[in-house]
Design a protein around this motif. Structure first.
Motif, PDB file in Angstrom:
ATOM      1  N   ARG A   8       0.812  -1.224   0.000  1.00 58.00           N
ATOM      2  CA  ARG A   8       0.000   0.000   0.000  1.00 58.00           C
ATOM      3  C   ARG A   8       0.846   1.276   0.000  1.00 58.00           C
ATOM      4  NH1 ARG A   8      -5.467  -0.809   1.126  1.00 58.00           N
ATOM      5  NH2 ARG A   8      -5.988  -2.978   1.531  1.00 58.00           N
ATOM      6  N   VAL A   9       1.947   1.264   0.718  1.00 54.44           N
ATOM      7  CA  VAL A   9       2.818   2.445   0.770  1.00 54.44           C
ATOM      8  C   VAL A   9       3.423   2.712  -0.609  1.00 54.44           C
ATOM      9  CG1 VAL A   9       4.954   3.388   1.772  1.00 54.44           C
ATOM     10  CG2 VAL A   9       3.307   2.188   3.236  1.00 54.44           C
ATOM     11  N   GLN A  10       3.887   1.666  -1.266  1.00 60.47           N
ATOM     12  CA  GLN A  10       4.464   1.819  -2.604  1.00 60.47           C
ATOM     13  C   GLN A  10       3.395   2.239  -3.613  1.00 60.47           C
ATOM     14  OE1 GLN A  10       5.855  -2.152  -2.602  1.00 60.47           O
ATOM     15  NE2 GLN A  10       7.829  -1.648  -1.643  1.00 60.47           N
ATOM     16  N   ALA A  11       2.187   1.688  -3.494  1.00 62.39           N
ATOM     17  CA  ALA A  11       1.090   2.068  -4.386  1.00 62.39           C
ATOM     18  C   ALA A  11       0.770   3.556  -4.223  1.00 62.39           C
ATOM     19  CB  ALA A  11      -0.146   1.217  -4.106  1.00 62.39           C
ATOM     20  N   GLU A  12       0.763   4.015  -2.982  1.00 59.58           N
ATOM     21  CA  GLU A  12       0.489   5.438  -2.709  1.00 59.58           C
ATOM     22  C   GLU A  12       1.558   6.316  -3.352  1.00 59.58           C
ATOM     23  OE1 GLU A  12      -1.435   8.790  -1.242  1.00 59.58           O
ATOM     24  OE2 GLU A  12      -2.179   6.727  -1.171  1.00 59.58           O
ATOM     25  N   GLU A  13       2.811   5.904  -3.281  1.00 62.41           N
ATOM     26  CA  GLU A  13       3.888   6.670  -3.915  1.00 62.41           C
ATOM     27  C   GLU A  13       3.734   6.648  -5.435  1.00 62.41           C
ATOM     28  OE1 GLU A  13       8.739   6.581  -4.481  1.00 62.41           O
ATOM     29  OE2 GLU A  13       7.878   5.540  -2.746  1.00 62.41           O
ATOM     30  N   TYR A  14       3.489   5.473  -5.985  1.00 61.70           N
ATOM     31  CA  TYR A  14       3.374   5.322  -7.442  1.00 61.70           C
ATOM     32  C   TYR A  14       2.276   6.206  -8.040  1.00 61.70           C
ATOM     33  CZ  TYR A  14       1.630   3.279 -11.767  1.00 61.70           C
ATOM     34  OH  TYR A  14       1.133   3.111 -13.029  1.00 61.70           O
ATOM     35  N   VAL A  15       1.104   6.216  -7.446  1.00 58.09           N
ATOM     36  CA  VAL A  15      -0.007   6.981  -8.030  1.00 58.09           C
ATOM     37  C   VAL A  15       0.237   8.491  -7.993  1.00 58.09           C
ATOM     38  CG1 VAL A  15      -1.727   5.163  -7.628  1.00 58.09           C
ATOM     39  CG2 VAL A  15      -1.452   6.997  -5.933  1.00 58.09           C
ATOM     40  N   HIS A  16       1.259   8.920  -7.266  1.00 59.99           N
ATOM     41  CA  HIS A  16       1.580  10.345  -7.204  1.00 59.99           C
ATOM     42  C   HIS A  16       2.828  10.723  -8.014  1.00 59.99           C
ATOM     43  CE1 HIS A  16      -1.273  10.195  -3.800  1.00 59.99           C
ATOM     44  NE2 HIS A  16      -1.553  11.394  -4.239  1.00 59.99           N
ATOM     45  N   TRP A  17       3.365   9.790  -8.802  1.00 63.48           N
ATOM     46  CA  TRP A  17       4.494  10.132  -9.652  1.00 63.48           C
ATOM     47  C   TRP A  17       4.071  11.240 -10.624  1.00 63.48           C
ATOM     48  CZ3 TRP A  17       6.686   4.737 -11.452  1.00 63.48           C
ATOM     49  CH2 TRP A  17       7.424   4.173 -10.417  1.00 63.48           C
ATOM     50  N   THR A  18       4.955  12.216 -10.846  1.00 63.96           N
ATOM     51  CA  THR A  18       4.669  13.336 -11.742  1.00 63.96           C
ATOM     52  C   THR A  18       5.767  13.406 -12.804  1.00 63.96           C
ATOM     53  OG1 THR A  18       3.659  14.534  -9.907  1.00 63.96           O
ATOM     54  CG2 THR A  18       4.276  15.823 -11.841  1.00 63.96           C
ATOM     55  N   ASP A  54      18.143   0.467  -4.127  1.00 62.38           N
ATOM     56  CA  ASP A  54      18.662   1.160  -2.947  1.00 62.38           C
ATOM     57  C   ASP A  54      17.532   1.503  -1.967  1.00 62.38           C
ATOM     58  OD1 ASP A  54      21.257   1.052  -4.050  1.00 62.38           O
ATOM     59  OD2 ASP A  54      20.906   2.920  -5.165  1.00 62.38           O
ATOM     60  N   GLY A  55      16.562   0.598  -1.850  1.00 59.36           N
ATOM     61  CA  GLY A  55      15.483   0.751  -0.883  1.00 59.36           C
ATOM     62  C   GLY A  55      14.362   1.695  -1.288  1.00 59.36           C
ATOM     63  N   ARG A  56      14.439   2.261  -2.505  1.00 59.12           N
ATOM     64  CA  ARG A  56      13.354   3.159  -2.915  1.00 59.12           C
ATOM     65  C   ARG A  56      12.688   2.636  -4.181  1.00 59.12           C
ATOM     66  NH1 ARG A  56      14.037   6.502  -6.912  1.00 59.12           N
ATOM     67  NH2 ARG A  56      16.032   6.951  -7.819  1.00 59.12           N
ATOM     68  N   LEU A  57      11.458   3.105  -4.421  1.00 54.73           N
ATOM     69  CA  LEU A  57      10.677   2.649  -5.560  1.00 54.73           C
ATOM     70  C   LEU A  57      11.266   3.203  -6.858  1.00 54.73           C
ATOM     71  CD1 LEU A  57       8.185   1.014  -6.396  1.00 54.73           C
ATOM     72  CD2 LEU A  57       6.832   3.106  -6.138  1.00 54.73           C
ATOM     73  N   PHE A  58      11.860   2.321  -7.640  1.00 55.67           N
ATOM     74  CA  PHE A  58      12.482   2.673  -8.911  1.00 55.67           C
ATOM     75  C   PHE A  58      11.492   2.530 -10.066  1.00 55.67           C
ATOM     76  CE2 PHE A  58      14.742   1.394 -12.772  1.00 55.67           C
ATOM     77  CZ  PHE A  58      15.683   2.393 -12.890  1.00 55.67           C
ATOM     78  N   GLY A  59      10.639   1.495 -10.001  1.00 52.70           N
ATOM     79  CA  GLY A  59       9.706   1.247 -11.094  1.00 52.70           C
ATOM     80  C   GLY A  59       8.642   0.253 -10.693  1.00 52.70           C
ATOM     81  N   ILE A  60       7.723   0.010 -11.633  1.00 53.78           N
ATOM     82  CA  ILE A  60       6.640  -0.937 -11.382  1.00 53.78           C
ATOM     83  C   ILE A  60       6.497  -1.885 -12.571  1.00 53.78           C
ATOM     84  CG2 ILE A  60       5.403   0.691  -9.910  1.00 53.78           C
ATOM     85  CD1 ILE A  60       3.571  -0.057 -12.952  1.00 53.78           C
ATOM     86  N   PHE A  61       6.126  -3.116 -12.255  1.00 59.77           N
ATOM     87  CA  PHE A  61       5.729  -4.100 -13.253  1.00 59.77           C
ATOM     88  C   PHE A  61       4.269  -4.424 -12.966  1.00 59.77           C
ATOM     89  CE2 PHE A  61      10.212  -6.252 -13.089  1.00 59.77           C
ATOM     90  CZ  PHE A  61      10.760  -5.234 -13.857  1.00 59.77           C
ATOM     91  N   GLU A  62       3.471  -4.507 -14.018  1.00 60.47           N
ATOM     92  CA  GLU A  62       2.064  -4.890 -13.879  1.00 60.47           C
ATOM     93  C   GLU A  62       1.783  -6.029 -14.846  1.00 60.47           C
ATOM     94  OE1 GLU A  62      -2.413  -3.263 -14.952  1.00 60.47           O
ATOM     95  OE2 GLU A  62      -0.689  -1.969 -15.301  1.00 60.47           O
ATOM     96  N   TYR A  63       1.088  -7.051 -14.342  1.00 56.10           N
ATOM     97  CA  TYR A  63       0.733  -8.197 -15.166  1.00 56.10           C
ATOM     98  C   TYR A  63      -0.761  -8.441 -15.054  1.00 56.10           C
ATOM     99  CZ  TYR A  63       5.740  -8.868 -14.658  1.00 56.10           C
ATOM    100  OH  TYR A  63       7.099  -8.675 -14.647  1.00 56.10           O
ATOM    101  N   THR A  64      -1.411  -8.617 -16.201  1.00 55.75           N
ATOM    102  CA  THR A  64      -2.830  -8.941 -16.227  1.00 55.75           C
ATOM    103  C   THR A  64      -2.975 -10.282 -16.927  1.00 55.75           C
ATOM    104  OG1 THR A  64      -3.397  -6.603 -16.348  1.00 55.75           O
ATOM    105  CG2 THR A  64      -5.134  -8.166 -16.907  1.00 55.75           C
TER     106      THR A  64
END
Length: 159
Positions: A8-18, A54-64
């Motif tokens: 959830r924390v990573q999802a919250e960060e991801y949805v706010h990427w600008t 390095d402990g921070r969100l670099f990217g996301i992978f999504e699979y459907t």
């Protein structure tokens, strides 16, 4: 780098990427943040993974995974785009997806038609165009190029 199910924390960060121009399309508009967050944390048809560096969100992978096949989505955080990470990142997305889901069939993706850098990368990874589709994305009509690959020899270079 470490790949793990998105929390959830990573999802919250991801949805706010600008993202800056010309990639502002990938910035989730304010009115879409709650819906996207909810999709990430509650929809069992979508599998989101965080790629940490390095402990921070670099990217996301999504699979459907569905009756329509196996589709991927991927994204690198705004601070890291344009630094030559795309090929390794996309290759790892493909390799991880095949390994994690034990899947050897056709992999599909959609890419917006104006993202020439991504289209070029996907063609280098042996994706071919299978069609185009105009659809509404957060209130805008956008043309997506549908691509797929049968390539199975991607190697996971980090986990």
């Amino acid at each position: 780098m470490n790949i793990m199910p998105m929390n959830r924390v990573q999802a919250e960060e991801y949805v706010h990427w600008t993202y800056a121009e010309p990639y502002t399309f990938y910035t989730i508009p304010e009115e879409g943040i709650e819906e996207t967050y909810k999709e990430i944390v509650t929809d069992p048809a979508n599998h989101y993974f965080s790629v940490l560096k390095d402990g921070r969100l670099f990217g996301i992978f999504e699979y459907t995974v569905s009756a329509n096949g196996f589709e991927i989505g991927l994204g690198i955080c705004p601070q890291e785009i344009g630094k030559g990470n795309g090929r390794a990142f996309a290759s790892n997305c493909l390799a991880f997806g095949r390994k994690h889901f034990n899947y050897q069939g056709v992999i599909k993706l959609d890419v917006v038609d104006f993202n020439q850098r991504a289209i070029h990368l996907y063609k280098q990874l042996e994706f071919s165009e299978t069609g185009r589709e105009a659809r509404l994305s957060f209130g805008k009509t956008v043309t997506f190029i549908k691509m797929e690959t049968e390539r199975t020899d991607f190697v996971l270079s980090y986990e």
